[in-house]
Scaffold this active site. Structure first.
Site, PDB file in Angstrom:
ATOM      1  N   VAL A  14       0.791  -1.346   0.083  1.00  0.00           N
ATOM      2  CA  VAL A  14       0.022   0.122   0.045  1.00  0.00           C
ATOM      3  C   VAL A  14       0.781   1.386  -0.054  1.00  0.00           C
ATOM      4  CG1 VAL A  14      -1.672   1.306   1.367  1.00  0.00           C
ATOM      5  CG2 VAL A  14      -1.839  -1.209   1.223  1.00  0.00           C
ATOM      6  N   ARG A  46      12.412  -2.555   6.708  1.00  0.00           N
ATOM      7  CA  ARG A  46      13.152  -2.977   5.796  1.00  0.00           C
ATOM      8  C   ARG A  46      12.829  -2.212   4.406  1.00  0.00           C
ATOM      9  NH1 ARG A  46       9.316  -6.674   7.255  1.00  0.00           N
ATOM     10  NH2 ARG A  46      10.353  -7.047   9.240  1.00  0.00           N
ATOM     11  N   LYS A 102      -8.309  -0.297   8.504  1.00  0.00           N
ATOM     12  CA  LYS A 102      -9.941  -0.456   8.851  1.00  0.00           C
ATOM     13  C   LYS A 102      -9.552  -1.232  10.255  1.00  0.00           C
ATOM     14  CE  LYS A 102      -8.985  -3.746   5.707  1.00  0.00           C
ATOM     15  NZ  LYS A 102      -8.436  -3.534   4.567  1.00  0.00           N
ATOM     16  N   LYS A 201     -15.570  -2.916   7.740  1.00  0.00           N
ATOM     17  CA  LYS A 201     -15.911  -1.544   7.325  1.00  0.00           C
ATOM     18  C   LYS A 201     -17.356  -1.105   7.647  1.00  0.00           C
ATOM     19  CE  LYS A 201     -12.597  -2.920   3.487  1.00  0.00           C
ATOM     20  NZ  LYS A 201     -12.396  -3.718   2.648  1.00  0.00           N
TER      21      LYS A 201
HETATM   22  N1  HSE Z   1      -8.579  -7.272   1.673  1.00  0.00           N
HETATM   23  C1  HSE Z   1      -9.512  -5.952   1.164  1.00  0.00           C
HETATM   24  C2  HSE Z   1     -10.395  -6.498   0.284  1.00  0.00           C
HETATM   25  C3  HSE Z   1      -8.526  -4.929   0.848  1.00  0.00           C
HETATM   26  O1  HSE Z   1     -10.449  -7.382  -0.506  1.00  0.00           O
HETATM   27  O2  HSE Z   1     -11.349  -5.664  -0.025  1.00  0.00           O
HETATM   28  C4  HSE Z   1      -9.250  -3.623   1.093  1.00  0.00           C
HETATM   29  O3  HSE Z   1      -9.713  -3.272   2.434  1.00  0.00           O
END
Ligand code: HSE
Length: 422
Positions: A14, A46, A102, A201
């Site tokens: 990310v 790292r 999240k 979420k």
């Molecule tokens: N692993 C999460 C998904 C990434 O597949 O939606 C984004 O939050």
């Protein structure tokens, strides 16, 4: 041209995606925001061979980042405990925080936002829900005048990717591996396939829309691992497809929060969102039903969400926006067992005279109506699939009913999926 100095904590998928997008999209970002966003320091335990950080300073102690002369700490280390400490440290050092995490917002949001208010800084988390697909600021700002009665949708890109590939005939495991290779899945993909990621979420969205706490009270969370490829064909015959849905709904007495697979109308807007796309339906009183869809996972989409927060910070710097006292809900969560659904039942039974009658009379005895029932082609071993769509009844009665059906001599297997009402 305004200047925003940031420090990034974490140097994985990310973070490197953010770094690249800030460089590659610098022109459009500054044209749209009148701001030059500069990465002053990166906290990385790292190096990452997949991304060259150029002359940007790298520090090995991620807790050092918030001591630099920067405006914002971008927390991208993931996880919960260290991320919480890092965010609280940044707040203490009077830095704004932008995060895509999240889990830390779900588990410690109330504590973090309260610390931010006390220290006069902001914590923004657009990318934590549906990556770059706009939903957090949409609820807080664009829809600020609306009463929102329901938020529902596919909030986990990996689950939607797997389910829509299974719908086309792929196998569960190979599609999950592909989602991992593409960087959609969490480091521990059980969070995706067992529903926790979507639960995080929807918990966050409910806190924005309904003022539920972070962490919220415990609610029903179920993943996609029990769904079989054949369920898609059976569902389609009945006019449905299968999605993983996360739902928050409010009425005058209580709030409903849940995340589980559901049959939805084959012709609905959400049904047609395939692949890693997230889709959200918001029922509002002033604008009616709103649909939002976009990529909900992956480096680029997440970078887009993070940069939207950085631009928002520039535009609201010096104002109290985002640090108001949030409305706290006094409404309880409705117990999941008390919710009522229509159900899809897949029943595998012996192909013997009277089997249908024994199933239908058991449902009748429990007062459960049948909307449709279909016997499919024999599977071999003298077993037939029977597909049943029930009328609406309570979840707690469904568990009891499935136990009683399985206790019939002729019934060998049963699974169920709830049907989401329009
Ligand atoms: N692993 C999460 C998904 C990434 O597949 O939606 C984004 O939050």
């Amino acid at each position: 041209m305004k200047e925003l100095k940031i420090g990034i904590c974490g140097w994985g998928n990310v973070a490197t995606g953010l770094y690249r997008s800030l460089n590659e999209h610098a022109q459009i970002i500054s044209a749209n925001s009148g701001t030059n966003i500069s990465v002053e320091v990166i906290g990385a335990r790292r190096d990452n061979p997949k991304c060259d950080s150029g002359s940007t300073k790298i520090v090995r102690d991620i807790f050092e980042v918030s001591k630099y002369d920067i405006d914002v700490v971008v927390e991208l280390i993931g996880g919960v405990d260290t991320a919480r400490e890092l965010i609280l440290e940044a707040i203490k050092n009077k830095k704004h925080v932008v995060t895509a995490n999240k889990a830390v917002i779900y588990h410690h949001g109330d504590e973090i936002f309260s610390a931010a208010r006390i220290n006069g800084v902001k914590v923004l988390y657009e990318a934590a829900v549906c990556a770059g697909t706009p939903i957090v600021k949409l609820l807080k700002e664009e829809l600020a005048a609306n009463n929102i009665s329901k938020i529902s949708g596919m909030l986990n890109g990996t689950s939607n990717f797997i389910l829509s590939n299974m719908e086309e005939g792929s196998e569960f495991m190979s599609t999950l591996e592909l989602a991992q290779q593409e960087g959609y899945a969490e480091p521990d993909p059980t969070f995706d396939i067992e529903g926790m990621d979507a639960a995080h979420k929807i918990g966050i969205l409910s806190s924005i829309a309904y003022g539920t706490s972070l962490p919220p009270e415990e609610f029903h969370v179920e993943g996609i691992t029990k769904i079989e490829k054949s369920d898609f064909n059976h569902a389609k015959d009945m006019g449905y497809t299968i999605k993983h849905l996360a739902v928050a709904r409010i009425n005058e007495e209580n709030i409903e929060l849940r995340a589980h697979p559901a049959l939805i109308d084959l012709n609905s807007h959400l049904a047609n969102l395939k692949g890693v796309r997230n889709g959200i339906e918001i029922n509002t009183d002033l604008v009616g039903k709103i649909h939002i869809a976009g990529s909900g996972a992956g480096q680029e989409s997440t970078a887009s969400g993070l940069i939207s927060d950085l631009v928002h910070l520039v535009n609201t710097m010096g104002s109290d926006a985002d640090s108001f006292d949030q409305i706290i809900s006094n409404l309880p969560l409705k117990p999941f067992a008390e919710l009522a659904f229509q159900y899809y039942f897949y029943i595998e039974a012996q192909d013997i005279p009277g089997v249908m009658a024994s199933i239908t009379s058991l449902l009748a005895a429990k007062g459960v109506g049948i909307e449709s029932i279909l016997q499919k082609e024999e599977l071999g071993g003298n077993l037939v699939p029977i597909i049943l769509i029930t009328d609406i009844f309570k979840d707690k009665d469904s568990i009891e009913l499935q136990g009683e059906l399985l206790a019939l001599d002729s019934v060998k297997k049963i699974r169920s999926i709830r049907i989401e009402a329009e």
